[in-house]
Design a protein around this motif. Structure first.
Motif, PDB file in Angstrom:
ATOM      1  N   LEU A  94      13.268   5.172   0.148  1.00 48.81           N
ATOM      2  CA  LEU A  94      12.159   5.939  -0.403  1.00 48.81           C
ATOM      3  C   LEU A  94      11.877   7.120   0.524  1.00 48.81           C
ATOM      4  CD1 LEU A  94       9.679   3.093  -1.450  1.00 48.81           C
ATOM      5  CD2 LEU A  94      11.262   4.343  -2.912  1.00 48.81           C
ATOM      6  N   ASN A  95      11.503   8.235  -0.062  1.00 50.72           N
ATOM      7  CA  ASN A  95      11.234   9.437   0.718  1.00 50.72           C
ATOM      8  C   ASN A  95       9.794   9.413   1.221  1.00 50.72           C
ATOM      9  OD1 ASN A  95      11.569  11.911   1.897  1.00 50.72           O
ATOM     10  ND2 ASN A  95      11.213  13.060   0.016  1.00 50.72           N
ATOM     11  N   SER A  96       9.568   8.613   2.254  1.00 48.22           N
ATOM     12  CA  SER A  96       8.238   8.460   2.833  1.00 48.22           C
ATOM     13  C   SER A  96       8.388   7.984   4.268  1.00 48.22           C
ATOM     14  CB  SER A  96       7.431   7.437   2.016  1.00 48.22           C
ATOM     15  OG  SER A  96       6.153   7.280   2.545  1.00 48.22           O
ATOM     16  N   LYS A  97       7.553   8.492   5.163  1.00 43.07           N
ATOM     17  CA  LYS A  97       7.616   8.102   6.576  1.00 43.07           C
ATOM     18  C   LYS A  97       7.143   6.663   6.800  1.00 43.07           C
ATOM     19  CE  LYS A  97       8.780  12.049   8.580  1.00 43.07           C
ATOM     20  NZ  LYS A  97      10.159  12.198   8.920  1.00 43.07           N
ATOM     21  N   GLU A  98       6.288   6.202   5.901  1.00 45.18           N
ATOM     22  CA  GLU A  98       5.801   4.831   5.951  1.00 45.18           C
ATOM     23  C   GLU A  98       5.953   4.191   4.576  1.00 45.18           C
ATOM     24  OE1 GLU A  98       2.252   5.194   9.280  1.00 45.18           O
ATOM     25  OE2 GLU A  98       1.705   4.969   7.178  1.00 45.18           O
ATOM     26  N   ILE A  99       6.193   2.889   4.582  1.00 45.33           N
ATOM     27  CA  ILE A  99       6.264   2.119   3.340  1.00 45.33           C
ATOM     28  C   ILE A  99       5.176   1.053   3.415  1.00 45.33           C
ATOM     29  CG2 ILE A  99       7.668   0.618   1.888  1.00 45.33           C
ATOM     30  CD1 ILE A  99       8.730   3.527   2.123  1.00 45.33           C
ATOM     31  N   LYS A 100       4.281   1.096   2.446  1.00 46.62           N
ATOM     32  CA  LYS A 100       3.193   0.117   2.403  1.00 46.62           C
ATOM     33  C   LYS A 100       3.419  -0.799   1.207  1.00 46.62           C
ATOM     34  CE  LYS A 100      -1.787  -0.231   1.726  1.00 46.62           C
ATOM     35  NZ  LYS A 100      -2.988   0.562   1.412  1.00 46.62           N
ATOM     36  N   ILE A 101       3.531  -2.086   1.495  1.00 47.16           N
ATOM     37  CA  ILE A 101       3.679  -3.093   0.454  1.00 47.16           C
ATOM     38  C   ILE A 101       2.387  -3.904   0.443  1.00 47.16           C
ATOM     39  CG2 ILE A 101       4.956  -5.142  -0.291  1.00 47.16           C
ATOM     40  CD1 ILE A 101       7.421  -3.897   1.072  1.00 47.16           C
ATOM     41  N   ALA A 102       1.822  -4.078  -0.737  1.00 48.08           N
ATOM     42  CA  ALA A 102       0.563  -4.812  -0.854  1.00 48.08           C
ATOM     43  C   ALA A 102       0.649  -5.813  -1.992  1.00 48.08           C
ATOM     44  CB  ALA A 102      -0.596  -3.844  -1.097  1.00 48.08           C
ATOM     45  N   ARG A 103      -0.104  -6.879  -1.826  1.00 53.35           N
ATOM     46  CA  ARG A 103      -0.207  -7.896  -2.875  1.00 53.35           C
ATOM     47  C   ARG A 103      -1.649  -8.362  -2.960  1.00 53.35           C
ATOM     48  NH1 ARG A 103       2.940 -13.743  -3.019  1.00 53.35           N
ATOM     49  NH2 ARG A 103       2.064 -14.509  -4.976  1.00 53.35           N
ATOM     50  N   ASN A 110      -3.254 -14.722 -10.853  1.00 50.73           N
ATOM     51  CA  ASN A 110      -2.319 -13.626 -11.100  1.00 50.73           C
ATOM     52  C   ASN A 110      -2.237 -12.693  -9.901  1.00 50.73           C
ATOM     53  OD1 ASN A 110      -1.811 -14.589 -13.658  1.00 50.73           O
ATOM     54  ND2 ASN A 110      -3.258 -13.217 -14.647  1.00 50.73           N
ATOM     55  N   SER A 111      -1.018 -12.291  -9.583  1.00 46.76           N
ATOM     56  CA  SER A 111      -0.787 -11.378  -8.460  1.00 46.76           C
ATOM     57  C   SER A 111      -0.418  -9.994  -8.957  1.00 46.76           C
ATOM     58  CB  SER A 111       0.354 -11.881  -7.574  1.00 46.76           C
ATOM     59  OG  SER A 111      -0.048 -12.981  -6.804  1.00 46.76           O
ATOM     60  N   THR A 112      -0.840  -8.988  -8.197  1.00 45.84           N
ATOM     61  CA  THR A 112      -0.449  -7.604  -8.430  1.00 45.84           C
ATOM     62  C   THR A 112       0.234  -7.120  -7.158  1.00 45.84           C
ATOM     63  OG1 THR A 112      -2.379  -7.251  -9.831  1.00 45.84           O
ATOM     64  CG2 THR A 112      -1.271  -5.283  -9.006  1.00 45.84           C
ATOM     65  N   TYR A 113       1.386  -6.480  -7.323  1.00 44.81           N
ATOM     66  CA  TYR A 113       2.145  -5.948  -6.198  1.00 44.81           C
ATOM     67  C   TYR A 113       2.092  -4.425  -6.258  1.00 44.81           C
ATOM     68  CZ  TYR A 113       4.168 -10.624  -5.808  1.00 44.81           C
ATOM     69  OH  TYR A 113       4.342 -11.978  -5.651  1.00 44.81           O
ATOM     70  N   ARG A 114       2.091  -3.803  -5.061  1.00 46.18           N
ATOM     71  CA  ARG A 114       2.112  -2.354  -4.995  1.00 46.18           C
ATOM     72  C   ARG A 114       3.055  -1.909  -3.874  1.00 46.18           C
ATOM     73  NH1 ARG A 114      -2.717  -4.003  -5.108  1.00 46.18           N
ATOM     74  NH2 ARG A 114      -3.386  -3.322  -3.065  1.00 46.18           N
ATOM     75  N   ILE A 115       3.746  -0.828  -4.118  1.00 45.62           N
ATOM     76  CA  ILE A 115       4.535  -0.147  -3.095  1.00 45.62           C
ATOM     77  C   ILE A 115       3.960   1.254  -2.981  1.00 45.62           C
ATOM     78  CG2 ILE A 115       6.798   0.749  -2.428  1.00 45.62           C
ATOM     79  CD1 ILE A 115       8.052  -1.552  -4.060  1.00 45.62           C
ATOM     80  N   VAL A 125       9.589  -5.324  -5.381  1.00 45.37           N
ATOM     81  CA  VAL A 125       9.273  -5.516  -3.957  1.00 45.37           C
ATOM     82  C   VAL A 125      10.440  -6.213  -3.271  1.00 45.37           C
ATOM     83  CG1 VAL A 125       7.792  -6.748  -2.320  1.00 45.37           C
ATOM     84  CG2 VAL A 125       6.766  -5.510  -4.240  1.00 45.37           C
ATOM     85  N   ILE A 126      10.932  -7.281  -3.891  1.00 43.19           N
ATOM     86  CA  ILE A 126      12.053  -8.033  -3.315  1.00 43.19           C
ATOM     87  C   ILE A 126      13.276  -7.124  -3.139  1.00 43.19           C
ATOM     88  CG2 ILE A 126      13.653  -9.972  -3.697  1.00 43.19           C
ATOM     89  CD1 ILE A 126      10.736 -10.818  -3.079  1.00 43.19           C
TER      90      ILE A 126
END
Length: 135
Positions: A94-103, A110-115, A125-126
């Motif tokens: 991904l073209n980003s200096k940081e990668i943030k993964i959230a759940r 129910n779960s929601t995932y975010r990148i 995410v996996i």
């Protein structure tokens, strides 16, 4: 090697209030008395990385991962954990200096995932983690 920059948790297990763990280039250890939440930090990391079994996170069901209020507190409406990785070496595609993964998990389980704050599927995410050789 992939560098974890931070882990943030709110409403997760015994972490009623927002906690922020910031990491640098060195080695870290977590110490404290029994029952202080050391294992919950590992559970939070495992949770945000997509572990689907609540039992492997030492909970009967996903909604049990949410802070229940304790003896005097108010139950949290949801549990959220995010993990930020350093991507300055383009470890992730991904073209980003940081990668943030959230759940986030809601009371209904129910779960929601975010990148990087964009809603995605658990599978996405996996796959992103796999591309950075994180299993």
């Amino acid at each position: 090697m992939t560098l974890i920059k931070s882990v943030v948790a709110k409403g997760f297990k015994s972490f009623a209030k927002r906690i922020v763990l910031v990491f640098g280039d060195g080695y870290y250890s977590v110490i404290g008395p029994n029952g202080s939440g050391k294992s919950y930090i590992v559970d939070a990391i495992t949770f945000v990385l997509g572990k689907s079994s609540a039992k492997s996170l030492r909970a009967e069901k996903s909604s049990n991962l949410i802070f229940h209020g304790g003896k005097k507190g108010k139950p949290a409406p949801e549990a959220e954990v995010s993990m930020t990785f350093d991507n300055s070496k383009n470890t992730f595609p991904l073209n980003s200096k940081e990668i943030k993964i959230a759940r986030t998990v809601k009371q209904n389980g129910n779960s929601t995932y975010r990148i990087n704050d964009k809603v995605v599927t658990r599978q996405q995410v996996i796959e992103l983690l796999y591309s950075a050789k994180i299993d």
